[in-house]
Design a protein around this motif. Structure first.
Motif, PDB file in Angstrom:
ATOM      1  N   LEU A 281       0.827  -1.204   0.000  1.00 38.83           N
ATOM      2  CA  LEU A 281       0.000   0.000   0.000  1.00 38.83           C
ATOM      3  C   LEU A 281       0.860   1.253   0.000  1.00 38.83           C
ATOM      4  CD1 LEU A 281      -2.690  -1.107   2.615  1.00 38.83           C
ATOM      5  CD2 LEU A 281      -2.832  -1.193   0.118  1.00 38.83           C
ATOM      6  N   THR A 282       1.780   1.320   0.932  1.00 39.29           N
ATOM      7  CA  THR A 282       2.712   2.441   1.037  1.00 39.29           C
ATOM      8  C   THR A 282       4.033   1.901   1.566  1.00 39.29           C
ATOM      9  OG1 THR A 282       2.139   2.951   3.336  1.00 39.29           O
ATOM     10  CG2 THR A 282       0.811   4.013   1.611  1.00 39.29           C
ATOM     11  N   ALA A 283       5.035   2.771   1.587  1.00 33.58           N
ATOM     12  CA  ALA A 283       6.307   2.362   2.182  1.00 33.58           C
ATOM     13  C   ALA A 283       6.126   2.056   3.665  1.00 33.58           C
ATOM     14  CB  ALA A 283       7.352   3.467   1.988  1.00 33.58           C
ATOM     15  N   GLY A 284       5.260   2.819   4.334  1.00 30.07           N
ATOM     16  CA  GLY A 284       4.984   2.550   5.741  1.00 30.07           C
ATOM     17  C   GLY A 284       4.328   1.200   5.947  1.00 30.07           C
ATOM     18  N   ASP A 285       3.430   0.828   5.043  1.00 31.23           N
ATOM     19  CA  ASP A 285       2.791  -0.490   5.120  1.00 31.23           C
ATOM     20  C   ASP A 285       3.832  -1.590   4.977  1.00 31.23           C
ATOM     21  OD1 ASP A 285       0.821  -2.609   4.882  1.00 31.23           O
ATOM     22  OD2 ASP A 285       1.165  -2.519   2.729  1.00 31.23           O
ATOM     23  N   PHE A 286       4.754  -1.429   4.038  1.00 30.39           N
ATOM     24  CA  PHE A 286       5.815  -2.429   3.873  1.00 30.39           C
ATOM     25  C   PHE A 286       6.651  -2.544   5.141  1.00 30.39           C
ATOM     26  CE2 PHE A 286      10.387  -2.810   3.077  1.00 30.39           C
ATOM     27  CZ  PHE A 286      10.444  -4.141   2.692  1.00 30.39           C
ATOM     28  N   LEU A 287       7.009  -1.414   5.737  1.00 28.96           N
ATOM     29  CA  LEU A 287       7.853  -1.439   6.928  1.00 28.96           C
ATOM     30  C   LEU A 287       7.100  -2.051   8.108  1.00 28.96           C
ATOM     31  CD1 LEU A 287       9.487   2.062   6.488  1.00 28.96           C
ATOM     32  CD2 LEU A 287      10.675  -0.133   6.413  1.00 28.96           C
ATOM     33  N   TRP A 288       5.798  -1.794   8.213  1.00 32.42           N
ATOM     34  CA  TRP A 288       4.990  -2.404   9.277  1.00 32.42           C
ATOM     35  C   TRP A 288       4.995  -3.926   9.144  1.00 32.42           C
ATOM     36  CZ3 TRP A 288       0.379  -5.247   8.718  1.00 32.42           C
ATOM     37  CH2 TRP A 288      -0.293  -5.536   9.905  1.00 32.42           C
ATOM     38  N   ARG A 289       4.751  -4.425   7.956  1.00 32.84           N
ATOM     39  CA  ARG A 289       4.750  -5.874   7.750  1.00 32.84           C
ATOM     40  C   ARG A 289       6.140  -6.452   8.022  1.00 32.84           C
ATOM     41  NH1 ARG A 289       1.321  -6.877   2.145  1.00 32.84           N
ATOM     42  NH2 ARG A 289       0.424  -4.797   2.010  1.00 32.84           N
ATOM     43  N   SER A 290       7.163  -5.784   7.508  1.00 38.68           N
ATOM     44  CA  SER A 290       8.525  -6.308   7.653  1.00 38.68           C
ATOM     45  C   SER A 290       8.939  -6.368   9.108  1.00 38.68           C
ATOM     46  CB  SER A 290       9.507  -5.438   6.856  1.00 38.68           C
ATOM     47  OG  SER A 290       9.223  -5.493   5.479  1.00 38.68           O
ATOM     48  N   PHE A 291       8.587  -5.334   9.869  1.00 36.14           N
ATOM     49  CA  PHE A 291       8.976  -5.325  11.272  1.00 36.14           C
ATOM     50  C   PHE A 291       8.313  -6.480  12.021  1.00 36.14           C
ATOM     51  CE2 PHE A 291       8.097  -4.061  15.690  1.00 36.14           C
ATOM     52  CZ  PHE A 291       9.396  -3.927  16.142  1.00 36.14           C
ATOM     53  N   ILE A 292       7.028  -6.679  11.799  1.00 34.38           N
ATOM     54  CA  ILE A 292       6.316  -7.756  12.499  1.00 34.38           C
ATOM     55  C   ILE A 292       6.906  -9.114  12.134  1.00 34.38           C
ATOM     56  CG2 ILE A 292       4.097  -8.970  12.624  1.00 34.38           C
ATOM     57  CD1 ILE A 292       2.737  -6.267  12.469  1.00 34.38           C
ATOM     58  N   LEU A 293       7.164  -9.336  10.857  1.00 31.05           N
ATOM     59  CA  LEU A 293       7.667 -10.639  10.417  1.00 31.05           C
ATOM     60  C   LEU A 293       9.115 -10.853  10.828  1.00 31.05           C
ATOM     61  CD1 LEU A 293       6.070 -10.827   6.851  1.00 31.05           C
ATOM     62  CD2 LEU A 293       5.405 -12.104   8.894  1.00 31.05           C
ATOM     63  N   TYR A 294       9.942  -9.839  10.667  1.00 35.45           N
ATOM     64  CA  TYR A 294      11.348  -9.983  11.035  1.00 35.45           C
ATOM     65  C   TYR A 294      11.478 -10.206  12.538  1.00 35.45           C
ATOM     66  CZ  TYR A 294      16.361  -9.341  10.300  1.00 35.45           C
ATOM     67  OH  TYR A 294      17.721  -9.540  10.198  1.00 35.45           O
ATOM     68  N   ARG A 295      10.662  -9.499  13.290  1.00 42.84           N
ATOM     69  CA  ARG A 295      10.671  -9.680  14.750  1.00 42.84           C
ATOM     70  C   ARG A 295      10.226 -11.088  15.112  1.00 42.84           C
ATOM     71  NH1 ARG A 295       6.350  -8.754  18.494  1.00 42.84           N
ATOM     72  NH2 ARG A 295       7.030  -8.093  20.568  1.00 42.84           N
TER      73      ARG A 295
END
Length: 1411
Positions: free
Chosen positions: A448-462
């Motif tokens: 959706l946005t760069a922020g959406d990508f970072l939100w997903r990435s943070f949750i998954l990477y964590r």
């Protein structure tokens, strides 16, 4: 998912295997018969509820490719359709290619897909069957990069679905003010009106499909009929439905219109009030509801894709409340008077809204709901009960304030506790088998946005990081074997090098919270370590923990019952079995000795003359968990801490990386504007390439890229090369190239009526002419060392295209098959940028230290000033260059170089009799240059203008004494005038270089702090900065805060990096300030190969379901970004390259692979240059699995080591042999066999490398022995990326050991093994031949076949004895070859403990005694 074994595929007892051999696994597959479809396949599967093992068996038997799809027709039965989609689902779960099978028959696929859609809403089908249909549709919407899929999916989520909105007025309100949206709506209506009856029926179905599906989903949520099993089946179906809705809302093209429909249907409120949501066992349903709520309320304009700021998001929420107040004023001014006068902040709270609306009657509430434009009526089939509770929930859900997405990220800790590690949602991922969805976000083709990508990435990477931590903690506790004593105290009977039992930590300081925070600023604790019983090496490891390393403090209270291996039927959570009561994380501040002083090691490593008893660890506890512990009324977990566990440094970077990702997620660090849309997956991917960017560079100096004029002509096939008008014919490099015609602009969008005509007429592509000019390179100086280093690689046309694209601004993707020179291309790109843009800086990133160092070493071999090079991170220690390129090494080098230059300045001053100590400092040298050197050069050039002879110019040259050590005479007689002046300019350049470098070194004289010097080097002096992706992630905040700026990112091994690991290097600099912050980044060069290994993700759920292993490189390729495909390999013999050419159809061989002597010679003692050796059961056993996923094959291990011994006895150098395997368990076994048979024996020694295929990507060796291990299933090698790596590491000889019948049974790998299987499956030797041989690789020679391991093993003692006798007769000795004995850094996966001592023993080979 359990894969079928060879026995399953060949068994006469298996119904499906028999049916396959009889029906479709024949030379001419039989015609599809309804009886076989129904009775032979479908009914058998349905009777067992479509078991995954049987479906996997049918997929492996090629039922889909050879029978079901070729036999598909429009009148195919529902069972036929279901069988196809079931096998597609199996392929998707196994990460196998799917849609290529259907692309050849788009019309048939369109018919099939429509049948699938009808079945998805067919209420007559069992819910369990429709669940499989939903899985197929979910897969389709995740594969929108496929044209045939996109064509079928797009109409289902178009603006036409808005016909299902509950009111015309609400639809008009959504269309108002958006011209493009209104135009799309009118076009959809016009398309329907112009369609015939059949077309209108199709359109009606397409626009109502999702609406019908959602209503059926709601009916399942509210249904109360059926028994418990049926209700559970409904819940499973609803979970899949929620997964589909989440997927539709997670990509802008599908969210654009779907979101409005779901909001209109009040889906969130309807789900929340449903009976199934309230069930105790529906935790997954509730978690999926949270994700759906996140995507429905995500702060984005659904039409434009613009992310809303926090202020805009709040204003949008306030607008809804304002509408409520206006409606209240109009309908109930007295009843809702307080609501009308209340402020937005108050009314945005759920409880306040509920209390204000409580006074309304049911009819008044219903009227208010209608006035707010909310749906209040549903079709009867939905089963939704629109009572007062429902209407109230609808209003509250629509108007209550939703938290901004970054708030959730900010509140998530990066330091794990037992509450986080054993959260149900995370534990559910451990047993993921594909049969149920998961409540985690997915990485898709688009975001959706760069922020959406970072939100997903943070949750998954964590989640992935915490999963690895949890497994490490559990494994360590198991090794310690906790036991409960009679007194109730827990005793540890086992041992682990990663843990030490401790007493309760002492809290020594708690600092008050900082302004604006509510957690302590810092909580310091002290832990006493008893190191008296540790071996010196292990004690040193504990003493060497670094500041900021994370350790884990555990409260372990052993249970009375004994521990099991976790594979029984006991459903007790593993943490309860282990007695793991609490986990707290802490960072190391310092290590102190027994007296509390900073630890100093006075003796050498390993000195154990005074064995210490205790060490003190000063720790920084996680403040958030500490505060929560203090607020909890239960006992403080700190009081029960009795164990400390550490992790190895290379695994313990999670916190720094998570902090960086978290910081990015909650900040506004922008992507470059020219790159953002393509990164998100929208727009024309070609617009980010150098050819299409508006600021593209017209002329580029390619310097030493081309070796000569012929090379230049060959590099641009089909393009005219025009010499500059001032040149006569061809001329030598350097070449400056300029395209004389611009790239054709993208054709304008045509009207609907003309679109078909425009598509029918091919657009003429202008052929760009290359205009070539040159210049005379400046004389670098009179000394040989002044001569610039030049490139010697004769780049191919494909490589030149990549170099040209990468040199210019924009995005460049370089796809490099094995051996095609990716590193050389990247090196030349960096060199060209360095010389063409002296004001710009380049960031060089790679996945591994090894790859980065290889690239960095090639850079140092080019004409790049070493003072502009900087290598960050610990991997710099592995560089084999003479100079040190770390921060400290660079500063030291600057100062050392400054001393040398100052000595030269003093020598120059003495040569011209200038009095004074001019070479004492950089400042005095600058003064000398301004007062003496520069004026003397000016006078010389003024006087030399009218002189022509060498004698005259030489007589006025003022620096003869200084250049006395250069080649003499400095100005040779009979030299042309221009050349004489050029010699003088070279001398001036040499002197000017000295003063220029001293000017750059001067700040290092002024700065006193080593830290200041190092930071100045990073942000001011270095122009090419190299680091690994891990270092970039760990140090992002620190580097950005220094003001570090760069213009180019060149990334090696980009296909092995996850998306977030690729993105972080783009954000190592703070945005350029302005009204709209922008990124300075002008150029991104990604080099890799998406057909080789992907990023390594440990958790199968995150890898397969969440797609965390997706690389940005692969996603950009899928999106259609133009690539530069390198197409000529120079690594391997052509015969070996043919083994993986099927993956790269355009791959050719460089001439060197047939002309070089090493490629022309045969492999001594071996009949073939490559061979598959079939390894039968050894002592009746094939593969074994002593612990989960720790797979070994003793027969192959012994055979491989025997082969290595044979090669060594023939004279093959050990360092030119690598032993690879596909499993870590086999790696450990081979290492053990080598240690027993070869290590320490000079006649054999150790191979150049022993390790897994995954760790060997990017490496090569002359001879590779490959153990495939598996004897039941193909295993990991079914992933063709891993297989490609395995087959492409050898240059001269590849010998594969495996079970032939296993790999013959797999459709995916059969093509790869076809050439291997074409040769004898028994190892064929050539006797009486030593290394190196003069036999040609094509020469026919008689071979001797080995019947098996025992046969080859019988040769070894005979050969050893013969060699010993030969050495005795010659009076010589055996000299051990130092092969390096490189071993992959390994862990014993059977227990998860690194075998550090064993690995250390294998570093190097001891010499044998003189024989």
């Amino acid at each position: 998912m359990q894969r079928p074994t060879v026995h399953d595929l060949t068994s006469d007892d298996n119904h499906f295997a028999q049916l396959a051999r009889r029906t479709w696994l024949t030379a001419k597959p039989a015609k599809v018969l309804p009886s076989i479809i129904k009775d032979g396949l479908y009914d058998k599967l349905e009777a067992e509820s479509f078991p995954q093992p049987q479906l996997a068996l049918l997929e492996q038997l090629q039922c889909l490719e050879r029978y079901l799809w070729p036999g598909y027709a429009d009148d195919a039965s529902n069972q036929h359709i279901l069988l196809i989609l079931l096998l597609v689902n199996v392929k998707r779960q196994a990460n196998l290619p799917i849609w290529s099978l259907f692309e050849a028959s788009p019309d048939a696929f369109s018919s099939f897909f429509k049948r699938v859609l009808h079945m998805s809403i067919d209420a007559s089908l069992p819910v369990s069957v429709r669940q499989h249909v939903l899985v197929f549709i979910i897969t389709a919407f995740q594969s929108l990069d496929s044209g045939v899929v996109r064509r079928e999916c797009a109409p289902l989520v178009s603006v036409a679905i808005w016909t299902n909105l509950h009111s015309e007025s609400e639809r008009e309100r959504k269309l108002a003010g958006n011209v493009a949206l209104q135009k799309a709506w009118r076009a959809a209506g016009k398309k329907y009106s112009n369609a015939d009856d059949e077309g209108q029926a199709r359109i009606r179905f397409e626009r109502s499909w999702l609406y019908t599906l959602v209503l059926d989903f709601l009916a399942r949520l509210y249904g109360v009929e059926g028994n418990a099993d049926q209700r559970q089946t409904n819940v499973r179906y609803c979970e899949r439905s929620l997964e589909l809705l989440c997927d539709l809302l997670s990509q802008l093209p599908t969210k654009r219109y779907v979101n409005a429909l779901l909001q209109d249907l009040n889906v969130l409120a309807a789900i929340k009030l449903s009976p199934r949501y309230q069930d105790e066992d529906s935790s997954l349903l509730r978690e999926l509801h949270e994700i759906l709520a996140h995507y429905i309320g995500f702060p984005i304009d659904d039409q434009s894709g613009k992310q809303l700021s926090r202020q805009e998001y709040e204003e949008l929420s306030n607008a809804g409340i304002a509408r409520l107040q206006r409606a209240a004023l109009q309908l109930h001014p007295e009843k809702l008077k307080i609501l009308i006068l209340a402020n937005y902040g108050l009314l945005s709270q759920r409880t306040e809204l509920q209390s204000h609306l409580a006074d309304l009657s049911d009819s008044e509430l219903l009227k208010l709901v209608s006035e707010l434009g909310l749906r209040s009526r549903y079709p009867e089939k939905s089963s939704v009960i629109t009572d007062r509770t429902f209407l109230l929930e609808v209003v509250v859900t629509a108007l209550e304030a939703k938290p901004y997405y970054t708030d959730a990220v900010r509140d998530m800790t990066t330091m794990p506790t037992e509450r986080v590690l054993y959260d149900k949602a995370l534990l559910r991922t451990d047993d993921y088998d594909g049969t149920t969805p998961l409540a985690i976000p997915k990485l898709n083709l688009q975001y959706l946005t760069a922020g959406d990508f970072l939100w997903r990435s943070f949750i998954l990477y964590r989640a992935e990081a915490f999963y690895e931590i949890r497994k490490h903690l559990e494994d360590t506790v198991k090794r310690l074997q906790p036991r409960r004593q009679a007194s109730g105290i827990t005793r540890f009977d086992g041992f682990s090098s990663m843990a030490i039992p401790i007493t309760k930590p002492a809290i020594i300081e708690t600092l008050p919270p900082r302004v604006g925070e509510d957690v302590p600023a810092e909580v310091k604790a002290e832990v006493m370590l008893d190191v008296s019983r540790l071996q010196p090496k292990l004690r040193q490891e504990w003493e060497s923990v670094r500041p900021d390393d994370v350790v884990f403090l555990l409260n372990v209270q052993a249970q009375d019952r004994a521990l099991t291996n976790g594979h029984g039927s006991d459903l007790t959570p593993i943490n309860e079995k282990l007695g793991l009561k609490a986990v707290r994380s802490a960072e190391i501040i310092s290590v102190l000795d027994e007296a509390g002083r900073m630890l100093r090691r006075d003796g050498p490593p390993g000195d154990d003359s005074s064995r210490p008893r205790q060490r003190r660890l000063l720790l920084r506890l996680d403040a958030a968990s500490y505060k929560q512990d203090q607020a909890d009324s239960k006992a403080d977990p700190i009081d029960g801490i009795n164990l400390i566990i550490r992790r190895r440094a290379r695994e313990n970077t999670f916190k720094a990386v998570l902090d960086s990702v978290k910081d990015l997620a909650v900040s506004d660090a922008p992507l470059p504007a020219w790159f953002q849309d393509v990164f998100l997956g929208y727009g024309d991917p070609a617009t980010v390439t150098a050819a299409r960017l508006t600021d593209k560079t017209k002329a580029v100096d390619y310097r030493d890229t081309f070796l000569d004029w012929q090379h230049l002509i060959e590099s641009f096939p089909g393009q005219p090369v025009e010499p500059d008008g001032n040149a006569n014919g061809s001329f030598p490099p350097p070449y400056v190239l300029e395209s004389t015609t611009a790239a054709p602009a993208a054709p304008p969008r045509t009207a609907k009526k003309r679109k078909r005509e425009a598509e029918a007429e091919p657009v003429a592509q202008d052929v760009q002419a290359i205009k070539v000019s040159t210049y005379e390179p400046p004389n670098a100086g009179p000394y040989p060392t002044d001569a610039p280093k030049v490139n010697k690689v004769r780049f191919t046309p494909a490589q030149v295209k990549a170099v040209s694209s990468g040199t210019k601004p924009g995005l460049t993707l370089v796809v490099g098959p094995p051996g095609t020179g990716k590193t050389d291309v990247a090196t030349q790109i960096i060199s060209n940028i360095y010389h063409n843009y002296p004001e710009q800086r380049t960031l060089l990133v790679a996945h591994s230290n090894q790859a980065l160092n290889q690239l960095f070493q090639k850079i140092t071999a080019l004409n790049i000033d070493e003072r502009h090079l900087l290598r960050l991170g610990h991997g710099e220690e592995e560089l084999t260059t003479e100079a040190s390129y770390s921060k400290a090494g660079r500063v030291e080098s600057f100062l050392e170089r400054g001393s040398q230059h100052l000595a030269e300045v003093q020598r120059l001053a003495n040569s011209i009799n200038a009095p004074g100590a001019h070479g004492s400092t950089c400042e005095t040298a600058t003064y000398f240059d301004q007062v003496y050197a520069t004026p003397m050069w000016k006078r010389f050039w003024t006087a030399a203008e009218g002189l022509t002879s060498a004698e005259d110019i030489s007589s006025i040259f003022p620096f003869h004494v200084f250049f006395a050590d250069a080649s003499q005479p400095l100005f040779p007689a009979n030299t042309p005038h221009a050349s004489l002046l050029d010699i003088a300019r070279g001398c001036e350049t040499h002197i000017r270089r000295i003063f220029t470098e001293l000017a750059s070194i001067r700040p290092f004289e002024l700065l006193r702090s080593p830290r200041d010097k190092a930071n100045y080097l990073l942000i001011k002096e270095a122009r090419i900065i190299a680091m690994t992706s891990t270092h970039a992630a760990m140090r992002r905040q620190e580097i950005a805060s220094l003001g570090f700026q760069y213009d180019t990112v060149v990334m090696e091994e980009a296909a092995q990096l996850t998306e977030i690991e690729t993105l972080i290097p783009f954000a190592l600099q703070n945005p350029t300030p302005g009204k709209i912050p922008t990124s300075r980044l002008k150029r991104i060069v990604l080099v890799g190969d998406h057909l080789q290994n992907a990023p390594i993700i440990q958790n199968a759920a995150f890898r397969q379901y969440a797609n965390l292993e997706q690389s940005l490189f692969l996603r950009l390729v899928r999106l259609g970004v133009p690539i530069c495909m390198l197409d000529a390999q120079g690594r391997a013999r052509p015969s070996l390259a043919a083994l993986y050419k099927w993956r790269y159809p355009s791959l050719t061989n460089l001439p060197i692979t047939t002309t070089s002597p090493e490629f022309q010679r045969a492999n001594a003692g071996l009949r073939y240059d490559y061979q598959f050796i079939d390894v039968p059961p050894y002592r009746g056993v094939g593969e074994s699995e002593p612990s989960p996923h720790f797979i070994q094959n003793l027969g192959e291990a012994e055979y491989v080591v025997a082969m290595f011994q044979y090669l060594r006895l023939l004279g093959y150098p050990a360092h030119r042999i690598s032993i690879l395997t596909t499993y870590a368990g086999q790696r450990a076994l081979i290492r053990d066999v080598l240690g027993h048979r070869c290590k320490g024996k000079a006649m054999f020694g150790m191979p150049g490398w022993v390790g897994t295929v995954d760790k060997y990507q990017g490496e090569e060796n002359d001879f590779v022995l490959l153990s495939l291990v598996r004897t039941k299933t193909v295993g990991y090698l079914r992933d063709l990326r891993r297989l490609t790596v395995a087959l492409s590491r050898a240059r001269l000889g590849l010998y594969v050991f495996g079970r032939r019948e296993v790999f013959e049974s797999s459709l995916e790998v059969r093509q790869a093994f076809s050439l291997l299987f074409a040769r004898p499956e028994k190892l064929t030797l050539v006797v009486n031949e030593l290394y190196p041989t003069q036999r040609g690789v094509e020469d026919e020679v008689e071979g001797t076949e080995m019947e098996g391991l025992e046969h080859l093993g019988s040769y070894i003692p005979v050969m050893v004895k013969a060699k010993l006798e030969q050495i005795k007769q010659e009076g010589g000795q055996i000299v051990a070859e130092d092969s390096g004995g490189r071993m992959e850094d390994e862990e014993d996966e059977a227990g998860g403990e690194a075998l550090a001592e064993d690995v250390a023993e294998m570093e190097g080979i001891e010499e044998d005694e003189v024989v």
